[in-house]
Design a protein around this motif. Sequence first.
Motif, PDB file in Angstrom:
ATOM      1  N   PHE A   1       0.816  -1.205   0.000  1.00 53.04           N
ATOM      2  CA  PHE A   1       0.000   0.000   0.000  1.00 53.04           C
ATOM      3  C   PHE A   1       0.854   1.261   0.000  1.00 53.04           C
ATOM      4  CE2 PHE A   1      -2.689   3.346   1.792  1.00 53.04           C
ATOM      5  CZ  PHE A   1      -3.748   3.270   0.907  1.00 53.04           C
ATOM      6  N   SER A   2       2.004   1.260   0.612  1.00 48.59           N
ATOM      7  CA  SER A   2       2.883   2.437   0.549  1.00 48.59           C
ATOM      8  C   SER A   2       3.866   2.339  -0.623  1.00 48.59           C
ATOM      9  CB  SER A   2       3.634   2.641   1.868  1.00 48.59           C
ATOM     10  OG  SER A   2       4.447   1.541   2.183  1.00 48.59           O
ATOM     11  N   TYR A   3       4.146   1.131  -1.071  1.00 47.39           N
ATOM     12  CA  TYR A   3       5.045   0.931  -2.210  1.00 47.39           C
ATOM     13  C   TYR A   3       4.445   1.476  -3.506  1.00 47.39           C
ATOM     14  CZ  TYR A   3       7.725  -1.623  -5.782  1.00 47.39           C
ATOM     15  OH  TYR A   3       8.489  -1.954  -6.874  1.00 47.39           O
ATOM     16  N   LYS A   4       3.171   1.244  -3.724  1.00 47.88           N
ATOM     17  CA  LYS A   4       2.530   1.683  -4.973  1.00 47.88           C
ATOM     18  C   LYS A   4       2.528   3.204  -5.123  1.00 47.88           C
ATOM     19  CE  LYS A   4       1.151  -2.469  -6.446  1.00 47.88           C
ATOM     20  NZ  LYS A   4       0.421  -3.456  -5.836  1.00 47.88           N
ATOM     21  N   PRO A   5       2.173   4.001  -4.087  1.00 47.92           N
ATOM     22  CA  PRO A   5       2.276   5.456  -4.239  1.00 47.92           C
ATOM     23  C   PRO A   5       3.720   5.904  -4.455  1.00 47.92           C
ATOM     24  CG  PRO A   5       1.035   4.931  -2.250  1.00 47.92           C
ATOM     25  CD  PRO A   5       1.527   3.649  -2.833  1.00 47.92           C
ATOM     26  N   ALA A   6       4.672   5.170  -3.871  1.00 47.49           N
ATOM     27  CA  ALA A   6       6.082   5.514  -4.065  1.00 47.49           C
ATOM     28  C   ALA A   6       6.463   5.407  -5.540  1.00 47.49           C
ATOM     29  CB  ALA A   6       6.966   4.610  -3.210  1.00 47.49           C
ATOM     30  N   LEU A   7       5.902   4.431  -6.231  1.00 49.44           N
ATOM     31  CA  LEU A   7       6.200   4.274  -7.660  1.00 49.44           C
ATOM     32  C   LEU A   7       5.726   5.481  -8.472  1.00 49.44           C
ATOM     33  CD1 LEU A   7       5.233   0.526  -8.165  1.00 49.44           C
ATOM     34  CD2 LEU A   7       7.550   1.500  -8.192  1.00 49.44           C
ATOM     35  N   LEU A   8       4.663   6.140  -8.018  1.00 51.93           N
ATOM     36  CA  LEU A   8       4.116   7.294  -8.734  1.00 51.93           C
ATOM     37  C   LEU A   8       4.690   8.626  -8.254  1.00 51.93           C
ATOM     38  CD1 LEU A   8       0.369   6.193  -8.733  1.00 51.93           C
ATOM     39  CD2 LEU A   8       2.011   6.026 -10.627  1.00 51.93           C
ATOM     40  N   SER A   9       5.311   8.622  -7.087  1.00 51.84           N
ATOM     41  CA  SER A   9       5.794   9.849  -6.464  1.00 51.84           C
ATOM     42  C   SER A   9       7.005  10.436  -7.193  1.00 51.84           C
ATOM     43  CB  SER A   9       6.188   9.560  -5.013  1.00 51.84           C
ATOM     44  OG  SER A   9       6.812  10.677  -4.432  1.00 51.84           O
ATOM     45  N   LYS A  10       7.038  11.762  -7.256  1.00 50.84           N
ATOM     46  CA  LYS A  10       8.192  12.462  -7.819  1.00 50.84           C
ATOM     47  C   LYS A  10       9.143  12.924  -6.712  1.00 50.84           C
ATOM     48  CE  LYS A  10       5.723  14.165 -11.882  1.00 50.84           C
ATOM     49  NZ  LYS A  10       6.081  13.162 -12.799  1.00 50.84           N
ATOM     50  N   GLY A  11       8.778  12.658  -5.454  1.00 52.42           N
ATOM     51  CA  GLY A  11       9.599  13.037  -4.309  1.00 52.42           C
ATOM     52  C   GLY A  11      10.653  11.987  -3.998  1.00 52.42           C
ATOM     53  N   ILE A  12      11.316  12.169  -2.879  1.00 49.49           N
ATOM     54  CA  ILE A  12      12.306  11.214  -2.399  1.00 49.49           C
ATOM     55  C   ILE A  12      11.574  10.084  -1.698  1.00 49.49           C
ATOM     56  CG2 ILE A  12      14.217  10.914  -0.764  1.00 49.49           C
ATOM     57  CD1 ILE A  12      14.865  13.919  -1.308  1.00 49.49           C
ATOM     58  N   LYS A  13      12.011   8.867  -1.942  1.00 54.98           N
ATOM     59  CA  LYS A  13      11.409   7.698  -1.319  1.00 54.98           C
ATOM     60  C   LYS A  13      12.440   7.020  -0.426  1.00 54.98           C
ATOM     61  CE  LYS A  13      10.467   7.834  -5.272  1.00 54.98           C
ATOM     62  NZ  LYS A  13      10.353   8.891  -6.293  1.00 54.98           N
ATOM     63  N   ILE A  14      12.094   6.804   0.841  1.00 51.60           N
ATOM     64  CA  ILE A  14      12.942   6.058   1.769  1.00 51.60           C
ATOM     65  C   ILE A  14      12.194   4.774   2.082  1.00 51.60           C
ATOM     66  CG2 ILE A  14      14.093   6.048   4.004  1.00 51.60           C
ATOM     67  CD1 ILE A  14      14.132   9.146   3.796  1.00 51.60           C
ATOM     68  N   CYS A  15      12.810   3.657   1.748  1.00 55.16           N
ATOM     69  CA  CYS A  15      12.115   2.370   1.781  1.00 55.16           C
ATOM     70  C   CYS A  15      12.912   1.324   2.545  1.00 55.16           C
ATOM     71  CB  CYS A  15      11.914   1.865   0.358  1.00 55.16           C
ATOM     72  SG  CYS A  15      11.084   3.060  -0.712  1.00 55.16           S
ATOM     73  N   PRO A  16      12.231   0.314   3.099  1.00 53.38           N
ATOM     74  CA  PRO A  16      12.939  -0.760   3.800  1.00 53.38           C
ATOM     75  C   PRO A  16      13.761  -1.593   2.821  1.00 53.38           C
ATOM     76  CG  PRO A  16      10.594  -1.248   3.672  1.00 53.38           C
ATOM     77  CD  PRO A  16      10.785   0.136   3.123  1.00 53.38           C
ATOM     78  N   LYS A  17      15.005  -1.808   3.172  1.00 49.92           N
ATOM     79  CA  LYS A  17      15.928  -2.554   2.311  1.00 49.92           C
ATOM     80  C   LYS A  17      15.471  -3.998   2.112  1.00 49.92           C
ATOM     81  CE  LYS A  17      20.825  -3.619   2.006  1.00 49.92           C
ATOM     82  NZ  LYS A  17      22.130  -3.419   2.635  1.00 49.92           N
ATOM     83  N   ASP A  18      15.035  -4.632   3.168  1.00 47.08           N
ATOM     84  CA  ASP A  18      14.657  -6.045   3.103  1.00 47.08           C
ATOM     85  C   ASP A  18      13.156  -6.177   2.898  1.00 47.08           C
ATOM     86  OD1 ASP A  18      17.310  -6.877   3.580  1.00 47.08           O
ATOM     87  OD2 ASP A  18      17.036  -6.517   5.718  1.00 47.08           O
ATOM     88  N   PHE A  19      12.753  -6.035   1.657  1.00 47.48           N
ATOM     89  CA  PHE A  19      11.344  -6.131   1.290  1.00 47.48           C
ATOM     90  C   PHE A  19      11.286  -6.904  -0.012  1.00 47.48           C
ATOM     91  CE2 PHE A  19       7.381  -3.650  -0.177  1.00 47.48           C
ATOM     92  CZ  PHE A  19       6.520  -4.476   0.517  1.00 47.48           C
TER      93      PHE A  19
ATOM     94  N   GLU B   1      19.796   2.941   9.017  1.00 49.57           N
ATOM     95  CA  GLU B   1      20.925   3.422   8.218  1.00 49.57           C
ATOM     96  C   GLU B   1      20.496   3.471   6.754  1.00 49.57           C
ATOM     97  OE1 GLU B   1      23.963   4.353   9.443  1.00 49.57           O
ATOM     98  OE2 GLU B   1      23.194   4.007  11.456  1.00 49.57           O
ATOM     99  N   PHE B   2      20.887   4.551   6.070  1.00 50.22           N
ATOM    100  CA  PHE B   2      20.481   4.748   4.687  1.00 50.22           C
ATOM    101  C   PHE B   2      21.531   4.256   3.711  1.00 50.22           C
ATOM    102  CE2 PHE B   2      17.015   6.615   6.315  1.00 50.22           C
ATOM    103  CZ  PHE B   2      16.940   7.990   6.434  1.00 50.22           C
TER     104      PHE B   2
END
Length: 103
Positions: free
Chosen positions: A60-78, A96-97
């Motif tokens: 549910f948060s991944y899909k809007p991230a695909l459309l977003s033009k902003g910066i996306k900070i996401c869990p590495k292990d997904f 850690e980023f």
Amino acid sequence: MQIVKQVKPIAIYLFSQGSKNDFPEFEKFSNLHFCLDWTAQDSFLHMVFADVLITSKSSFSYKPALLSKGIKICPKDFWHGYPMKEDWILADENGEFEQIDAF
């Protein structure tokens, strides 16, 4: 340590379900807006237009991230893969980023 220059006021929007009491770790932020039990459409659109979107291990948060033009900070292990772009930043379990290397 990386320092981010603030060019406009920062507002934090927390999208989830439940009550404010479920999130005591966020009490220290005075600029926090709880978006609890919003409709799926309202939550989705607000996430798409976020300047910085911090996602969870959720489609549910991944899909809007695909459309977003902003910066996306996401869990590495997904289990989802992430685009190889500079605006996608991965975070480990300790917060850690790691920036994805663009092609």
